[in-house]
Design an enzyme around this catalytic site. Sequence first.
Site, PDB file in Angstrom:
ATOM      1  N   CYS A 156      63.868  82.866  35.976  1.00  0.00           N
ATOM      2  CA  CYS A 156      63.941  84.191  35.861  1.00  0.00           C
ATOM      3  C   CYS A 156      64.413  84.916  37.409  1.00  0.00           C
ATOM      4  O   CYS A 156      63.582  84.921  38.264  1.00  0.00           O
ATOM      5  CB  CYS A 156      62.728  84.864  35.840  1.00  0.00           C
ATOM      6  SG  CYS A 156      61.906  84.176  34.022  1.00  0.00           S
ATOM      7  N   ARG A 166      71.136  92.731  35.717  1.00  0.00           N
ATOM      8  CA  ARG A 166      70.420  91.978  36.750  1.00  0.00           C
ATOM      9  C   ARG A 166      71.106  90.523  37.011  1.00  0.00           C
ATOM     10  O   ARG A 166      71.243  90.164  38.053  1.00  0.00           O
ATOM     11  CB  ARG A 166      68.890  91.870  36.645  1.00  0.00           C
ATOM     12  CG  ARG A 166      68.243  93.253  36.956  1.00  0.00           C
ATOM     13  CD  ARG A 166      66.630  93.050  36.683  1.00  0.00           C
ATOM     14  NE  ARG A 166      66.065  92.030  37.759  1.00  0.00           N
ATOM     15  CZ  ARG A 166      65.533  92.569  38.874  1.00  0.00           C
ATOM     16  NH1 ARG A 166      65.406  93.563  39.152  1.00  0.00           N
ATOM     17  NH2 ARG A 166      64.881  91.758  39.553  1.00  0.00           N
ATOM     18  N   ALA A 168      67.158  86.707  38.903  1.00  0.00           N
ATOM     19  CA  ALA A 168      67.618  88.123  39.722  1.00  0.00           C
ATOM     20  C   ALA A 168      66.638  88.826  40.489  1.00  0.00           C
ATOM     21  O   ALA A 168      65.611  88.821  40.152  1.00  0.00           O
ATOM     22  CB  ALA A 168      68.289  88.855  38.552  1.00  0.00           C
ATOM     23  N   CYS A 175      54.099  88.067  40.828  1.00  0.00           N
ATOM     24  CA  CYS A 175      53.541  88.891  41.660  1.00  0.00           C
ATOM     25  C   CYS A 175      52.670  89.872  41.210  1.00  0.00           C
ATOM     26  O   CYS A 175      52.543  91.024  41.423  1.00  0.00           O
ATOM     27  CB  CYS A 175      54.894  89.797  42.472  1.00  0.00           C
ATOM     28  SG  CYS A 175      55.809  90.675  41.354  1.00  0.00           S
TER      29      CYS A 175
HETATM   30  C1  LIG Z   1      59.977  88.991  39.533  1.00  0.00           C
HETATM   31  S1  LIG Z   1      61.721  89.094  38.912  1.00  0.00           S
HETATM   32  C2  LIG Z   1      62.449  87.747  39.564  1.00  0.00           C
HETATM   33  C3  LIG Z   1      62.660  87.628  41.135  1.00  0.00           C
HETATM   34  C4  LIG Z   1      63.489  86.717  41.536  1.00  0.00           C
HETATM   35  N1  LIG Z   1      62.926  85.418  41.095  1.00  0.00           N
HETATM   36  C5  LIG Z   1      63.782  86.630  42.865  1.00  0.00           C
HETATM   37  O1  LIG Z   1      63.286  85.807  43.672  1.00  0.00           O
HETATM   38  O2  LIG Z   1      64.647  87.365  43.434  1.00  0.00           O
HETATM   39  C6  LIG Z   1      61.733  88.928  37.397  1.00  0.00           C
HETATM   40  C7  LIG Z   1      62.852  88.502  36.576  1.00  0.00           C
HETATM   41  O3  LIG Z   1      62.535  88.123  35.220  1.00  0.00           O
HETATM   42  C8  LIG Z   1      63.640  88.766  34.343  1.00  0.00           C
HETATM   43  N2  LIG Z   1      63.267  88.541  33.069  1.00  0.00           N
HETATM   44  C9  LIG Z   1      62.108  89.148  32.371  1.00  0.00           C
HETATM   45  N3  LIG Z   1      62.053  88.421  31.180  1.00  0.00           N
HETATM   46  C10 LIG Z   1      62.823  87.291  31.154  1.00  0.00           C
HETATM   47  C11 LIG Z   1      62.971  86.240  30.208  1.00  0.00           C
HETATM   48  N4  LIG Z   1      62.139  86.268  29.059  1.00  0.00           N
HETATM   49  N5  LIG Z   1      63.834  85.157  30.555  1.00  0.00           N
HETATM   50  C12 LIG Z   1      64.321  85.332  31.925  1.00  0.00           C
HETATM   51  N6  LIG Z   1      64.285  86.347  32.731  1.00  0.00           N
HETATM   52  C13 LIG Z   1      63.383  87.275  32.429  1.00  0.00           C
HETATM   53  C14 LIG Z   1      63.648  90.168  34.753  1.00  0.00           C
HETATM   54  O4  LIG Z   1      64.928  90.578  34.353  1.00  0.00           O
HETATM   55  C15 LIG Z   1      63.554  90.021  36.452  1.00  0.00           C
HETATM   56  O5  LIG Z   1      64.808  90.036  36.846  1.00  0.00           O
END
Ligand SMILES: C[S@@+](CC[C@H](N)C(=O)[O-])C[C@H]1O[C@@H](n2cnc3c(N)ncnc32)[C@H](O)[C@@H]1O
Length: 447
Positions: free
Chosen positions: A106, A135, A108, A228
């Site tokens: 995950c 994203r 982005a 978080c």
């Molecule tokens: C906490 S943010 C990630 C921040 C990133 N790891 C960083 O350090 O920049 C969570 C991300 O999970 C993505 N997301 C949500 N559900 C997901 C899924 N089932 N599989 C992959 N990504 C997912 C969201 O779009 C979001 O960008």
Amino acid sequence: MDFKEHLLTFMDREEANSLLESFNNASISSFRLNSTKIDKIFDFIENNALEPLKHVKNAYYYNKEQLELGKSIYFYAGAYYIQEPAAMLVANLLNIGAGDKVLDMCAAPGGKSFNALLELNNTGLLVCNDINPLRAKILSSNIEKYGFTNTIVLNDNSANYKKCFSNYFDKIILDAPCSGSGMFRKDDFAIKDWSIDKVYKCKEIQQSLLEDAYSMLKGQGMMVYSTCSYSIQENEEVIVEFLNNHKDMELINISLNDEYNDSIGIHGGLRLYPFKYKGEGQVMFLLKKNSDDFNDFVFNKKKDSLYYRRIEQDVFSCLDELDIKYDKESVVKYKDQYYMINVPFFDFKGVNVIRYGLHLGYMENNRFIPSHSLAMSATKENKRLINLSYDDAKKYLQGYTLNNDRVGNGFAIVGFDNLPLGLVKVVNGQLKNHLPKGLKLSENLIK
Ligand SMILES: C[S@@+](CC[C@H](N)C(=O)[O-])C[C@H]1O[C@@H](n2cnc3c(N)ncnc32)[C@H](O)[C@@H]1O
């Protein structure tokens, strides 16, 4: 149930009050240098006293009221990544080394991927994914900006792409989507959007992502699970249930020091609270797979393969012209685009791949057109890198054509302080601007 009542179900009153009070303070900012490109702090911030972060190399706290780091030419050249300090610790726990194959599920906008890629130092492989198309594009463009070469970017669901990577990765980062309470200080929307229902909905997604992570982690591999959110439902409960279901998984103790809290109910995880640690909220767990499962993937030259290795000579001529070092074997054509990648090929049929290693360019009317990514991967030793003055670098980023009658005709890379900014095509002393349209900046975005 409101957020305070929720906190009191797993924190004592004194800690919960300290946490709630900390939400009134300003959020903390930090940045990490892109050590694959530079190893020094630049002149424009030298005079400011920068406090280094503990446990993360080349990372510093800075005062965002004093330094507009997001508007500097160095920022656009990918010289550093701005990220809050707690988040920077996560990828570090994995002890990523040269040659590791790493997955960021995950990813982005790419903060944890950035930290992983610094440790890989353009070796091994990072596969990073985000399910959100917009994203994922930002993630891909960040990978490009920082000049990393060994990265595949996906925009898919792990339920779909996990079939390509069974028991494959040495290290996995699962920075799961969560209810976001750790970001309350940074993000007003996270406060308005919080509900106990959201906590439980996130928990379900987290559990399913963790199962997919398990299937892609190789024996003896390590993974970090982080959120978080402060809620135990999204952290300790998810981990305890996961460990109960997978007897070959072990929780590894994260030992830093007493600025940090241990996880609740199980020993070994890490809880960062803004009233103790200088950063935002983050909870993390380090896990190891104690099995011998392992899969390597070797390219199978199937006739119906998506990949082609018969590469037109014009591609190599252009790489030579731009003084880009390559190994012929690692140049591939994937869906009409040319890439450089050093790992075996995966059977990605049905998976949404948006970047397959270093994007080199494409053919148009039998001529090879090099990509912006290629320019951004250039090192400071590149002989076709033209260093611009500060004013010209600014003009380049705004999309202007520049002049320089000392450079021969053809494609060239322009940069500032040996850091590439993009491509130009030199025609009789004119440097025609090849910065992609979406990257051109208006005057107010750059100092
Ligand atoms: C906490 S943010 C990630 C921040 C990133 N790891 C960083 O350090 O920049 C969570 C991300 O999970 C993505 N997301 C949500 N559900 C997901 C899924 N089932 N599989 C992959 N990504 C997912 C969201 O779009 C979001 O960008």
